[in-house]
Scaffold this motif. Structure first.
Motif, mmCIF file in Angstrom:
data_model
loop_
_atom_site.group_PDB
_atom_site.id
_atom_site.type_symbol
_atom_site.label_atom_id
_atom_site.label_comp_id
_atom_site.label_asym_id
_atom_site.label_seq_id
_atom_site.Cartn_x
_atom_site.Cartn_y
_atom_site.Cartn_z
ATOM 1 N N ALA A 193 0.072 -17.170 -12.160
ATOM 2 C CA ALA A 193 -0.121 -16.759 -13.707
ATOM 3 C C ALA A 193 0.435 -17.195 -14.542
ATOM 4 O O ALA A 193 0.307 -18.127 -15.145
ATOM 5 C CB ALA A 193 -1.108 -15.170 -14.087
ATOM 6 N N LYS A 194 2.404 -17.355 -14.206
ATOM 7 C CA LYS A 194 3.193 -17.601 -15.114
ATOM 8 C C LYS A 194 3.048 -19.007 -15.038
ATOM 9 O O LYS A 194 2.676 -20.082 -16.450
ATOM 10 C CB LYS A 194 4.446 -17.179 -14.022
ATOM 11 C CG LYS A 194 5.321 -16.013 -14.768
ATOM 12 C CD LYS A 194 6.513 -16.036 -14.485
ATOM 13 C CE LYS A 194 7.080 -15.396 -13.934
ATOM 14 N NZ LYS A 194 8.295 -14.836 -13.843
ATOM 15 N N ARG A 218 0.548 -20.943 -14.866
ATOM 16 C CA ARG A 218 -1.081 -21.393 -15.125
ATOM 17 C C ARG A 218 -1.214 -21.066 -16.621
ATOM 18 O O ARG A 218 -1.753 -21.686 -17.728
ATOM 19 C CB ARG A 218 -2.084 -21.353 -14.906
ATOM 20 C CG ARG A 218 -2.895 -21.603 -13.639
ATOM 21 C CD ARG A 218 -3.675 -21.576 -13.194
ATOM 22 N NE ARG A 218 -4.460 -21.317 -14.361
ATOM 23 C CZ ARG A 218 -5.464 -22.266 -14.856
ATOM 24 N NH1 ARG A 218 -4.976 -23.703 -13.833
ATOM 25 N NH2 ARG A 218 -6.330 -22.713 -15.284
ATOM 26 N N GLU A 219 -0.263 -20.241 -17.812
ATOM 27 C CA GLU A 219 -0.422 -20.299 -18.249
ATOM 28 C C GLU A 219 -0.651 -21.196 -19.216
ATOM 29 O O GLU A 219 -1.298 -21.162 -20.659
ATOM 30 C CB GLU A 219 1.055 -18.904 -19.304
ATOM 31 C CG GLU A 219 1.337 -18.194 -20.226
ATOM 32 C CD GLU A 219 0.086 -17.334 -20.027
ATOM 33 O OE1 GLU A 219 -0.757 -17.034 -19.461
ATOM 34 O OE2 GLU A 219 -0.801 -16.712 -21.578
ATOM 35 N N GLU A 220 -0.004 -22.573 -19.898
ATOM 36 C CA GLU A 220 -0.650 -23.579 -20.655
ATOM 37 C C GLU A 220 -1.204 -24.340 -20.328
ATOM 38 O O GLU A 220 -1.160 -25.091 -21.571
ATOM 39 C CB GLU A 220 1.237 -24.243 -21.151
ATOM 40 C CG GLU A 220 1.972 -22.480 -22.127
ATOM 41 C CD GLU A 220 3.549 -22.754 -21.803
ATOM 42 O OE1 GLU A 220 3.522 -23.967 -21.364
ATOM 43 O OE2 GLU A 220 3.547 -22.129 -22.722
ATOM 44 N N VAL A 221 -1.458 -23.840 -19.644
ATOM 45 C CA VAL A 221 -2.292 -24.880 -18.756
ATOM 46 C C VAL A 221 -3.997 -24.740 -19.741
ATOM 47 O O VAL A 221 -4.784 -24.610 -19.565
ATOM 48 C CB VAL A 221 -2.892 -25.046 -17.568
ATOM 49 C CG1 VAL A 221 -4.091 -25.809 -16.881
ATOM 50 C CG2 VAL A 221 -1.590 -25.390 -16.658
ATOM 51 N N PRO A 238 -9.505 -25.403 -17.332
ATOM 52 C CA PRO A 238 -10.072 -24.607 -16.944
ATOM 53 C C PRO A 238 -9.561 -24.398 -14.793
ATOM 54 O O PRO A 238 -9.889 -25.597 -15.204
ATOM 55 C CB PRO A 238 -11.672 -23.985 -16.151
ATOM 56 C CG PRO A 238 -11.839 -24.519 -18.010
ATOM 57 C CD PRO A 238 -10.901 -25.521 -17.730
ATOM 58 N N ALA A 239 -9.030 -23.649 -13.843
ATOM 59 C CA ALA A 239 -8.999 -24.403 -12.696
ATOM 60 C C ALA A 239 -10.278 -25.700 -12.197
ATOM 61 O O ALA A 239 -9.195 -26.350 -11.231
ATOM 62 C CB ALA A 239 -8.700 -23.495 -11.597
ATOM 63 N N GLU A 298 -10.258 -17.500 -16.297
ATOM 64 C CA GLU A 298 -10.010 -17.722 -15.209
ATOM 65 C C GLU A 298 -8.789 -16.755 -15.970
ATOM 66 O O GLU A 298 -8.528 -15.907 -16.776
ATOM 67 C CB GLU A 298 -9.041 -19.004 -17.040
ATOM 68 C CG GLU A 298 -10.565 -20.037 -16.538
ATOM 69 C CD GLU A 298 -10.041 -21.171 -15.592
ATOM 70 O OE1 GLU A 298 -9.174 -20.681 -15.111
ATOM 71 O OE2 GLU A 298 -10.974 -21.278 -15.053
ATOM 72 N N VAL A 299 -7.071 -17.082 -15.122
ATOM 73 C CA VAL A 299 -6.491 -16.163 -15.119
ATOM 74 C C VAL A 299 -5.753 -15.946 -16.948
ATOM 75 O O VAL A 299 -5.225 -15.302 -17.099
ATOM 76 C CB VAL A 299 -5.264 -17.108 -13.193
ATOM 77 C CG1 VAL A 299 -4.187 -15.874 -14.418
ATOM 78 C CG2 VAL A 299 -6.127 -17.385 -12.496
ATOM 79 N N ASN A 300 -5.924 -17.243 -17.234
ATOM 80 C CA ASN A 300 -5.645 -16.785 -18.790
ATOM 81 C C ASN A 300 -5.743 -16.407 -18.904
ATOM 82 O O ASN A 300 -5.562 -15.822 -20.612
ATOM 83 C CB ASN A 300 -5.306 -18.829 -19.593
ATOM 84 C CG ASN A 300 -5.051 -19.992 -18.240
ATOM 85 O OD1 ASN A 300 -5.091 -19.259 -16.850
ATOM 86 N ND2 ASN A 300 -4.382 -20.861 -18.899
ATOM 87 N N PHE A 356 2.000 -6.996 -17.049
ATOM 88 C CA PHE A 356 2.633 -8.535 -16.887
ATOM 89 C C PHE A 356 2.503 -9.631 -18.303
ATOM 90 O O PHE A 356 1.035 -9.520 -17.791
ATOM 91 C CB PHE A 356 2.193 -8.949 -15.090
ATOM 92 C CG PHE A 356 3.054 -9.875 -15.286
ATOM 93 C CD1 PHE A 356 4.111 -10.003 -14.345
ATOM 94 C CD2 PHE A 356 2.403 -11.280 -14.724
ATOM 95 C CE1 PHE A 356 5.370 -10.864 -14.194
ATOM 96 C CE2 PHE A 356 3.681 -12.175 -14.616
ATOM 97 C CZ PHE A 356 4.511 -12.475 -14.703
ATOM 98 N N PRO A 403 2.810 -12.954 -18.481
ATOM 99 C CA PRO A 403 2.956 -14.530 -17.641
ATOM 100 C C PRO A 403 3.620 -14.995 -18.698
ATOM 101 O O PRO A 403 3.293 -15.836 -19.653
ATOM 102 C CB PRO A 403 1.695 -14.925 -17.433
ATOM 103 C CG PRO A 403 0.286 -14.840 -17.729
ATOM 104 C CD PRO A 403 1.501 -13.324 -18.970
ATOM 105 N N LYS A 404 5.042 -15.609 -18.353
ATOM 106 C CA LYS A 404 5.783 -16.824 -19.614
ATOM 107 C C LYS A 404 5.574 -17.769 -18.996
ATOM 108 O O LYS A 404 5.737 -18.648 -17.984
ATOM 109 C CB LYS A 404 6.896 -15.791 -19.142
ATOM 110 C CG LYS A 404 7.110 -15.380 -20.462
ATOM 111 C CD LYS A 404 8.923 -14.906 -20.680
ATOM 112 C CE LYS A 404 9.493 -13.864 -21.453
ATOM 113 N NZ LYS A 404 9.897 -12.358 -20.413
ATOM 114 N N GLY A 405 5.320 -18.630 -19.645
ATOM 115 C CA GLY A 405 4.803 -20.153 -19.792
ATOM 116 C C GLY A 405 6.542 -20.577 -19.035
ATOM 117 O O GLY A 405 7.865 -20.114 -18.996
#
Lengths: 527, 401, 369
Positions: free
Chosen positions: A351-352, A354-357, A360-361, B31-33, B58, B60-62
């Protein structure tokens, strides 16, 4: 509606026309089936009309024993001219006794070449000339002589490119069918090895050979191969791939139902298992039928390395087979549908990253997979020197820049890379291509139905594989239908001394390939 | 069938399939985001009788923010965010909470639930039922009761672990105190004994100036009867309870060997196992606790030479006595004072004497305080430790525990 | 014969295993535990008796009519009119039962994995895959299950293996606290599942090795019983009295696995097992239904029936019960009677009449001869 029917009718008549014209052309050529006449001039005329505008055909007239006219026909560059001069022309020209001018006598007494056969029809003559054998026609004789002195430039026997091994023979087939059959004959010296030849291709007249071992291969299988090959009517065969498509059982399956190999050792081993090998002139790839899925996942080296290692490598390959098929789609499914199914720590670190992608997956996976496929394709087609540049570009652009710019997440790059490696580890290129192709629909399904989609597509693939047959042999055998005795060559790679029987479905004619009790034992104490 | 026709058919079919998926959309796709991962939840009783739900989410830090942290020298900024909301029920509070969060709350990774003791005193069964019922919540999530407000505990920033849920998970996996999952608790609730227990946690006092940078730790056990918390026992009493429940895994026991008042022998327990054997004799209900195990000597502050078997014997005896003492304290606290059968005596009797149990089941509350507990231990000292160089130079100031 | 393919008895046994077990693993442990309590692991052993009985019934009927399926010999045994009536009843029964299976599948996926996806998509996509397999014929179904089932069983056992550290043996005691009654009572519902073994009567005519049919049928019953016992023991040891309160005990058990903080959240395995197992189950029932229908109407090929019946099955799946609670209640109560009467009652009746007929014919033959 009516119009459509008319169109169809039109279409049909049009097709009829085409077939008619094909037939006509055939009959025109078919007059070569006629027997040679006794007049050399007439023969020459007909041949010249057949070989009209063929500047590479050479007509050499000479006299036998200073009086009998003779004509030598050959194609420039396809025959061994020195041998020709030494073994054919000089004895004939220096012939003293003109009474001896008789095909049979000439063949038996005068010609000092090892391969010479009488020919009696134009068809024969043309075929011999076209395949490089010079033909001598003699006046007042209704037969000619074809001399087996065909010789042309060919590639030497080299190491096969597509199937390399660490341990094992380094010879590979070449483009010349005679060399290829020799390579097999050198491995299987028994006269039981039969090599049947036929020509396919209306224009190309490509030589195709069917190889099998009499008494091992199923008679009906040989007949089936013969039939299927006999049905092929085509202009020309450039590669065994043409033939493969004509004779395979299910043309719309992504899975190859016919194995192709460049390695004589694989071909010979298959022959010994009761399979049939089809060789095609002009390509180093020969075909092996019938083929099962497991033989696509085996490499020759499995049998050369020690048994335990062979087993381990097989398992590695099986698992990589699944990874190559399912990894990207599982990643997509888990990330977009089943976030609860990953261990917490793993999910949080993904998740970390992917945060700024921004994608969509599913889209991310598709982009990466397509890029990777393109990269691979480019790498294959390019010359070797440029190929390395492509890989550098790929590694830098995809691996480094995409991740650091945040367009693609690092785990995704890993997934794509692992999938790529996994599909490289499948020994057969055509099987790997099938997986590469199937990966995309599964990814779509994973993106819409999650794991359910993956399971369903996996089941659909299994169903499809179970419907497949390769020349009557179920594609999934010996797994389904289950043959317990053969599991030791599928789930394991049992040591050679324990592989006593041939595969059940191809080698049932002659079950045992070795005698019992050959496993190494400590020597008995001599008392 | 000719080729063109087959192609047409295949095209139509695939077009149908693809369009049905595309038109239908991706129903469950998330999506996870777009998700907020809850790692721990706390439930408090608010003043007006409602429940207050606090969740730890949590963050999520990029990559870029990580780099930023490196630049800033890393002040231990939290990876987590906590939010709370009130509601009549947990589900109610959950939906209120969602209003305050821009991302979907995702419960699938929530492994820790903390209840404050006010709520526990009213009973937790409805809340545990919710945990088991909700499809995302996990049966393996661990339950805790806290002396402070759960909200305060969740607001702590543990210096060593990612967040407080990780701390509590790790701590309870040591089995120093009780380790109870939602499934275990539900089993206790519907069990024969009508009593249950949950680990009790407390905030560890922190260094001044860094009030939030501390953790919560397991200090004892909260005892429930009929689903309501009726009291708690401290850490050392909990040890006795663990012996009776066969849950002891890690323990260091220090004993004063016979006759020597000036030092201790400390032992680490290995492979301890206990078993309760119920017995009904002449209408008297008895329990025999049978404990076996090995221990290693880790410290010796006496002047005894522990390498001789004659001296080991009394040490072993003393060890048994020490364990017995612990168990007795636990029995006194829980059996006599609270009359709550958290040891599983009721199940043991039920399993061994199903017929008698069926008749006497209703009287269990009366029978339980009078159950006699006897001991039979077989705990051996297996190992003297690596070296024993200074064994006859007594050291001082070693604390007992 | 309509079906050209042949399967081996071992393939039949492998096919039948998930055809019984697939739906058992979801609801039945809880339903059994409701009645049998901690003795629920004994119940499958009692219930398997019915399994052996039905396989024997199918075998004996097949002895009398070696090349016919259930639908075909209904006609031969009961005469034209009555035979057609009973045949129609059977076909409708299988339509209903297969519909229920589809529903169970849909409800499970809907309830636990894809909560927002429309039921019709979930059931429809599965039916497409099943139709694909049925279209391929008996041989294809047999081969698919040979690939799928061993993997399933392995994964299934892995779940229980990973749970070992969480099991408490005490939960099993006292064994037979209230005598045999609870476990017998608990066996009623599994019995109705075991009676589904009558479906082998659709496969017996197509066995390549008919003499081994009975043996492999029994092996199949035993394997189902064995896995059911393992399932029930594990759920009881893990959850104790809680088992009966859970909707999907096996699913929860898989969720409960946690080894080294990493090997956890394994519900996907249950999902995989469940989807693949149900695939085999639906395919087997679907195939029997399609084949039976084609034989009932004396068609020359069953393939044209595949798609229409598949469509009907999706609808039956969606309509046969409004929600899971109703379904679970139905399965736990009246379904047993319904299933048993169709799958054991009518076949016994058929066998009796057939035997009488044979005797009568023999007598007639001996009198005339």
């Amino acid at each position: 509606m009516k119009r459509r029917r008319e169109m169809k009718k039109l279409d049909f008549t049009h097709r009829l026309d085409i077939s008619k014209s094909l037939d006509e052309e055939k009959t025109q050529i078919l007059n070569e089936n006629d027997a040679l006449s006794s007049s050399l001039i007439e023969n020459e005329k007909i041949l010249k009309s057949i070989y009209q505008d063929c500047s590479d055909v050479v007509y050499r007239k000479f006299l036998i024993g200073r009086e009998t006219q003779a004509l030598l026909i050959y194609i420039e560059g396809m025959s061994n001219i020195e041998e020709m001069d030494k073994g054919v022309i000089s004895p004939l020209i220096q012939l003293e006794n003109v009474n001896l001018v008789n095909i049979q006598i000439l063949l038996e007494e005068k010609l000092t070449v090892s391969k010479a056969t009488p020919t009696s029809s134009f068809q024969d003559v043309i075929q011999q000339v076209s395949s490089g054998n010079p033909v001598i026609l003699i006046n007042r004789q209704i037969q000619g002589i074809s001399v087996g002195l065909g010789k042309w430039e060919k590639r030497a026997v080299e190491e096969p490119m597509a199937e390399s091994v660490v341990r094992g023979p380094r010879e590979g087939f070449t483009e010349t069918i005679a060399v290829n059959t020799t390579l097999i004959r050198r491995r299987i010296k028994s006269p039981q090895l039969k090599i049947k030849k036929m020509n396919i291709g209306r224009y190309s007249q490509t030589q195709v050979a069917i190889l099998y071992i009499d008494g091992l291969a199923d008679k009906s299988l040989i007949e089936e191969v013969n039939n299927r090959l006999g049905r092929i009517k085509i202009d020309g065969i450039m590669e065994s791939g043409y033939i493969e498509e004509f004779i395979e059982d299910n043309p719309f399956s992504p899975f190859p139902q016919i194995l192709n190999t460049e390695r004589p050792d694989i071909a010979s081993a298959s022959l010994l298992e009761g399979r049939v090998v089809i060789m095609v002139d002009g390509t180093p790839f020969s075909l092996i039928v019938p083929t099962t899925l497991y033989s696509l996942l085996q490499s020759a080296e499995d049998y050369y390395q020690r048994a335990i290692i062979g087993t381990l490598i097989r398992w590695l390959r099986y698992s990589f087979f699944l990874i190559a098929l399912l990894l990207p789609s599982s990643y997509v499914a888990i990330l977009t549908f089943h976030q609860e199914m990953v261990p917490t720590t793993l999910l949080l670190s993904v998740a970390k990253s992917r945060e700024e992608v921004p994608f969509p997956a599913l889209i991310e996976a598709l982009i990466m997979e397509v890029t990777f496929e393109a990269l691979r394709e480019a790498g294959i087609r390019l010359p070797k020197q440029v190929g390395s540049a492509v890989s550098i570009v790929g590694a830098l652009v995809i691996g480094q820049a995409a991740v650091s710019s945040g367009l693609v997440s690092a785990p995704m790059v890993m997934v794509v890379a692992i999938t790529g490696i996994a599909s490289f580890s499948i020994p057969r290129y055509n099987a790997a291509i099938a997986l590469r192709m199937l990966r995309f629909p599964i990814m779509f399904l994973a993106g819409t139905l999650g794991l359910l989609g993956i399971m369903l597509s996996l089941i659909a693939i299994i169903v499809h594989l179970s419907t497949l047959r390769s020349f009557g042999v179920p594609y999934l055998s010996p797994m389904a239908p289950m043959q317990y005795s053969e599991m030791k060559d599928v789930l394991l790679r049992a040591p050679w001394w324990s592989l006593k029987t041939r595969p059940h479905l191809t080698g049932a004619y002659n079950q045992y390939r070795q005698t019992n009790g050959q496993n190494p034992k400590p020597p008995k104490d001599s008392e | 069938m000719n080729f063109e026709f087959m192609i047409k058919k295949a095209l139509l079919f695939s077009l149908f399939i693809i369009s049905s998926f595309i038109l239908g959309g991706c129903w469950d796709q998330q999506e996870v985001n777009d998700l907020a991962f809850v790692t721990a939840a706390g439930i408090d009783k608010s003043e007006d009788g409602k429940v207050e739900l606090t969740v730890l989410i949590f963050i999520p830090k990029g990559k870029s923010s990580q780099q930023g942290m490196e630049g800033g020298g890393g002040g231990g900024a939290a990876d987590t965010l906590f939010r709370s909301a009130e509601g009549k029920t947990i589900a109610d509070a959950m939906s209120t909470l969602q209003e305050k969060l821009p991302r979907h709350i995702f419960w699938g990774h929530c492994k820790v639930f903390i209840f404050d003791d006010d709520l526990a005193k009213e009973g937790l069964s409805t809340h545990v039922d919710f945990i088991l019922r909700h499809p995302q919540l996990r049966e393996r999530s661990r339950l805790f009761v806290s002396e402070e407000k759960a909200k305060d505990i969740l607001s702590l920033i543990p210096p060593l672990e990612r967040d407080i849920s990780e701390v509590l998970k790790e701590l309870s996996s040591f089995r120093i105190g009780m380790d109870v999952t939602a499934k275990d608790y539900a089993q206790m609730l519907i069990g024969d004994s009508n009593a249950s227990a949950l680990p009790l946690i407390k905030i560890l006092p922190s260094t001044p100036g860094q009030e939030k940078q501390t953790i919560a730790y397991v200090t004892g056990t909260a005892i429930f009867k009929n689903g309501k918390m009726i009291g708690d026992i401290d850490d050392s009493v909990t040890r006795g309870v663990l012996w009776l429940r066969n849950e002891i895994r890690l323990a260091t026991i220090s004993v004063k060997p016979n006759g020597k008042n000036d030092g201790f022998v400390s032992m680490n327990l290995l492979r301890a196992k206990s078993k309760i054997i119920p017995l009904i004799e002449n209408g008297k209900w008895k329990i025999k606790l049978y404990a076996v195990g090995n221990s290693n000597i880790v410290q010796n502050t006496t002047d005894l030479d522990l390498s001789s078997p004659e001296i080991i014997k009394p040490v072993e005896k003393q060890l048994k006595f020490e364990i017995k003492k612990r168990v007795n304290i636990a029995l006194w606290e829980v059996q006599e004072r609270m009359n709550a059968d958290i040891f599983g005596f009721a199940e043991a009797f039920h399993q061994k004497y199903p017929k008698i149990w069926a008749k006497q089941k209703k009287r269990w509350d009366e029978i339980f305080p009078s159950v006699e507990v006897s001991f039979d231990t077989n705990i051996k000292i297996q190992n003297q430790g690596m070296n024993s160089v200074l064994s006859n130079h007594p050291l001082k100031g070693v604390e007992n525990k | 014969m309509i079906e050209q393919g042949k399967i081996s008895s071992a393939q039949m046994a492998i096919m039948m295993n998930p055809s019984i077990l697939a739906t058992v693993i979801l609801l039945v442990p809880a339903i059994t535990a409701k009645n049998a309590g901690q003795d629920s692991w004994i119940s499958p052993i009692w219930a398997s008796v019915i399994g052996y009985l039905t396989v024997l019934l199918a075998y004996m009927l097949n002895k009398l009519y070696p090349n016919q399926t259930l639908i075909e010999y209904c006609d031969l045994i009961l005469g034209k009119f009555l035979g057609k009536v009973v045949g129609a009843l059977f076909l409708f029964y299988y339509l209903h039962v297969t519909g229920i299976i589809v529903l169970e599948y849909g409800e499970f996926v809907l309830g636990t994995f894809l909560t927002h996806t429309p039921m019709i998509i979930i059931c429809g996509s599965m039916m497409i895959v099943c139709a694909f397999a049925v279209y391929g014929g008996l041989e294809v179904i047999g081969r698919c299950s040979e690939i799928i089932v061993p993997v399933l069983c392995l994964l299934y056992l892995v779940i229980f293996l990973l749970l070992i550290k969480d099991l408490r043996i005490q939960n099993m005691f006292p064994i037979m606290e209230k005598g045999l009654t609870p476990s017998l009572k608990g066996s009623i519902v599994p019995q109705s599942w075991f009676s589904e073994f009558i479906i082998v009567s659709f496969f017996f005519p197509y066995l390549a090795d008919k003499d081994k049919g009975l043996k492999w049928g029994f092996i199949s019953v035993f394997s189902v019983m064995f896995l059911m016992v393992i399932t029930n023991i594990t759920t009881i040891l893990l959850f104790g009295k809680l088992t009966s309160e859970l909707t999907y005990p096996v699913m929860v058990a898989a969720r409960y696995i946690s080894i080294a903080d990493f090997l956890e959240h394994l519900e996907s395995i249950v999902m995989a097992i469940w989807v693949a197992g149900t695939f085999v189950k639906i395919t087997v029932f679907y195939y029997s239904l399609v084949l039976g229908t084609a034989q009932y109407f004396k068609l020359s090929d069953y393939r044209p029936m595949v798609l229409p019946i598949g469509f009907l099955l999706v609808l039956f799946g969606i309509w046969s019960a409004p929600n899971l609670q109703e379904l679970s209640h139905f399965l736990g109560t009246s379904a047993a009677f319904y299933f048993l009467s169709f799958q054991v009652g009518i076949p016994i009746f058929l066998l009796c009449i057939a035997l009488v007929r044979v005797k009568w014919l023999q007598k007639k033959g001996s009198m005339s001869g």
